[in-house]
Design an enzyme around this catalytic site. Structure first.
Site, PDB file in Angstrom:
ATOM      1  N   CYS A   1      47.847  40.315  30.820  1.00 48.95           N
ATOM      2  CA  CYS A   1      47.049  39.099  31.005  1.00 48.95           C
ATOM      3  C   CYS A   1      47.161  38.150  29.819  1.00 48.95           C
ATOM      4  O   CYS A   1      46.652  37.034  29.875  1.00 48.95           O
ATOM      5  CB  CYS A   1      45.598  39.470  31.245  1.00 48.95           C
ATOM      6  SG  CYS A   1      45.420  40.696  32.553  1.00 48.95           S
TER       7      CYS A   1
ATOM      8  N   LYS B   1      36.220  34.026  34.673  1.00 50.70           N
ATOM      9  CA  LYS B   1      35.231  34.446  35.660  1.00 50.70           C
ATOM     10  C   LYS B   1      35.065  33.422  36.776  1.00 50.70           C
ATOM     11  O   LYS B   1      34.968  33.785  37.949  1.00 50.70           O
ATOM     12  CB  LYS B   1      33.887  34.665  34.934  1.00 50.70           C
ATOM     13  CG  LYS B   1      32.704  34.896  35.834  1.00 50.70           C
ATOM     14  CD  LYS B   1      32.772  36.251  36.508  1.00 50.70           C
ATOM     15  CE  LYS B   1      31.813  36.338  37.674  1.00 50.70           C
ATOM     16  NZ  LYS B   1      32.348  35.752  38.903  1.00 50.70           N
TER      17      LYS B   1
ATOM     18  N   HIS C   1      41.674  33.498  37.294  1.00 53.81           N
ATOM     19  CA  HIS C   1      42.513  34.252  36.364  1.00 53.81           C
ATOM     20  C   HIS C   1      43.875  34.582  37.002  1.00 53.81           C
ATOM     21  O   HIS C   1      44.125  35.727  37.377  1.00 53.81           O
ATOM     22  CB  HIS C   1      41.780  35.527  35.938  1.00 53.81           C
ATOM     23  CG  HIS C   1      42.507  36.371  34.947  1.00 53.81           C
ATOM     24  ND1 HIS C   1      43.410  35.872  34.030  1.00 53.81           N
ATOM     25  CD2 HIS C   1      42.458  37.707  34.721  1.00 53.81           C
ATOM     26  CE1 HIS C   1      43.880  36.871  33.297  1.00 53.81           C
ATOM     27  NE2 HIS C   1      43.339  37.992  33.693  1.00 53.81           N
TER      28      HIS C   1
END
Lengths: 388, 124
Positions: free
Chosen positions: A84, A330, A334
């Site tokens: 990520c 959030k 993402h």
């Protein structure tokens, strides 16, 4: 050593785009970044591209030359993969190349396509950021990994799910005016607490969504900006990267993230600043507990103190240290390989004053972005400063 | 797929002869290793893995990957076994009844979805 300026930023809407390919998404973001920068196409010397699981989700490896093609170039193009934190690393390497004098103009960013996969396949794809032998085979998922960290945090330092729910509520509020965000819906603490459990104590509304999207930045040297009269008031003045053991169980402590601490120390030292100088921050809140771990790892709070920050109002848009004014992972979404680039794009907009949430931080001069890979086995931190 | 180092380790655990890798500095780790992941020492020796550990943290997973479709909901825990920690699926107790501090034994079971060997933390 030359400075590095953000000459242009480009983002796609973050959300569900199952009908669009990764190449189409990145092409849109890259074109937007180049148009905003005003930089001539042929001046772009290389493309630093972040992507994590395109080989699984699109059966497309070797993506970087494809992305160069979508921009209209045959320049050197390299894919950076750090789970990520892929785009964070892609940007960091671009910063290093410009500073070294090797390049004056680099297009950096990333892309991820995820919603074309089933939930189970996304879960499996994301899990490959964990230790295959000792974690994935033991049933660990990414929500599960952060659930293990959340429970370890509660055991070590205290806190409860309601504290974490305030992180989600805050970030959804911040996303409301952001045109690029996946969610434009305010939520309540009770909704977070009542949402279905994904991996106890991580509920559905403690988790970031599955997202498609792309981010792009045109980074230029100070000299190039001056010579070409590029309007680029925001500079990347610090960059740091930290690492840790891949498997969570190999860490000395389960509820602290030394990779973030290492990355932050390097970035602050690089920029000549400290945590006290930071006006606002975009952190890697893939799960609500991740934001807590991040603001502690970045030095804004002692261990055990960060969990109450959102609930106390300290990290809200009107607090002393606004965290994730973009909406964060959030609520903004993402798309894993794009996220690190999008954080820098959002921070640039916030500092320049053209973000819908810039009004909350109109005097801000220094912002920090924090992009984490896996259970923070890797972390990339950048310091951005704006000319005032 | 075979995994040199890991498969042998899992077989040893299954035979009740579990081990970990100990370095001269006192760090523990799990195979396969060429060096200690904590200090880089190459002097790794097999040391007996304690049969009983303690749950340090756990989660009840309601949404697993495809390989765990037939396990849901299941508890995955990290348990401390002396100088190392192990991550495994907890069995022998309802997932809702798993607690931090709970004693567990390490064994090898079968993944109900794939039929593969699975590291089990068996409630005592």
């Amino acid at each position: 050593m030359t400075g590095v300026r953000v000459a242009g930023v480009g983002l796609t809407h973050f959300g569900r785009h199952p009908e669009r390919t990764g190449r189409d998404l990145f092409g849109e973001a890259a074109l937007a970044a180049r148009e905003e920068s005003g930089v001539a196409l042929e001046d772009i010397e290389s493309i630093n591209y972040g992507n994590f699981m395109g080989s699984l989700s699109e059966r497309q490896g070797h993506q970087a030359p494809l992305m160069a093609e979508m921009v209209g170039l045959q320049c050197p193009a390299t894919r950076y993969e750090e789970a990520c934190a892929s785009a964070g690393v892609a940007v960091r390497e671009a910063v290093r190349a410009v500073r070294s004098g090797e390049a004056d103009v680099i297009l950096a960013g990333g892309c991820e396509r995820m919603t074309n996969l089933s939930t189970a396949d996304v879960t499996e794809g994301l899990a490959t950021a964990a230790d295959e032998l000792y974690e994935i085979r033991a049933g660990m998922t990414f929500p599960g990994a952060y659930a293990l960290m959340a429970r370890a945090y509660f055991e070590s330092f205290g806190g409860e799910r309601e504290d974490l729910a305030h992180v989600a509520v805050k970030n959804h509020d911040n996303a409301l005016p952001n045109e690029y965000a996946q969610f434009h819906r305010a939520i309540t603490v009770d909704e977070v607490l009542d949402a279905p459990m994904v991996s106890d104590p991580v509920g559905l509304l403690d988790a970031c969504p599955v997202t498609d999207g792309a981010s792009a930045l045109v980074l230029v040297s100070d000299e190039y900006a001056a010579e070409h009269d590029v309007d680029a008031p925001v500079s990347i003045t610090g960059s740091g990267q930290g690492g840790d053991n891949l498997a969570l169980h190999d860490r000395e402590r389960l509820a602290v993230t030394p990779a973030t601490e290492r990355a932050a120390a390097e970035a602050y030292d690089d920029a000549g600043c400290s945590a006290d100088d930071v006006d606002l921050v975009e952190v890697h809140d893939c799960f609500t507990i991740a934001e807590v771990l991040a603001i502690e790892g970045l030095g804004f709070y002692d261990h055990g103190e960060g969990i109450g920050a959102a609930r106390r109002g300290e990290t809200t848009a009107t607090g002393d240290l606004p965290v994730n004014l973009s909406g964060g992972l959030k609520a903004k979404g993402h798309p894993v390989g794009a996220t690190g680039g999008s954080q820098i794009a959002e921070m640039t907009r916030l500092l320049r004053g053209d973000h819908p949430n810039s009004d909350h931080v109109e005097d801000a001069t220094l912002g920090v972005t924090h992009n984490a890979g896996g259970t923070v086995a890797s972390a990339v931190v950048h310091v951005l400063e704006v000319d005032r | 797929m075979t995994d040199a180092g890991y498969d042998e380790w899992l077989d040893a655990v299954d035979d009740g002869e579990g081990y970990f890798l100990a370095c001269p500095e006192g760090h523990g780790s799990l195979p396969p290793r060429r060096v200690c992941p904590h200090c880089g020492s190459t002097g790794l020796d097999h040391a007996a893995l304690p049969s009983t550990g303690t749950v340090e943290t756990f989660t009840i997973c309601y949404v697993g990957g495809p390989d765990f479709a037939d396990e849901e909901p299941y508890a995955t825990a990290i348990a401390e076994f002396g100088d190392v920690r192990l991550t495994g699926v907890v069995r022998g107790v309802d997932p809702e009844d798993v607690t931090v501090g709970m004693p567990v034994e390490v064994t090898v079971g079968t993944n109900r979805t794939t039929g593969d060997d699975l590291l089990i933390l068996q409630a005592r």
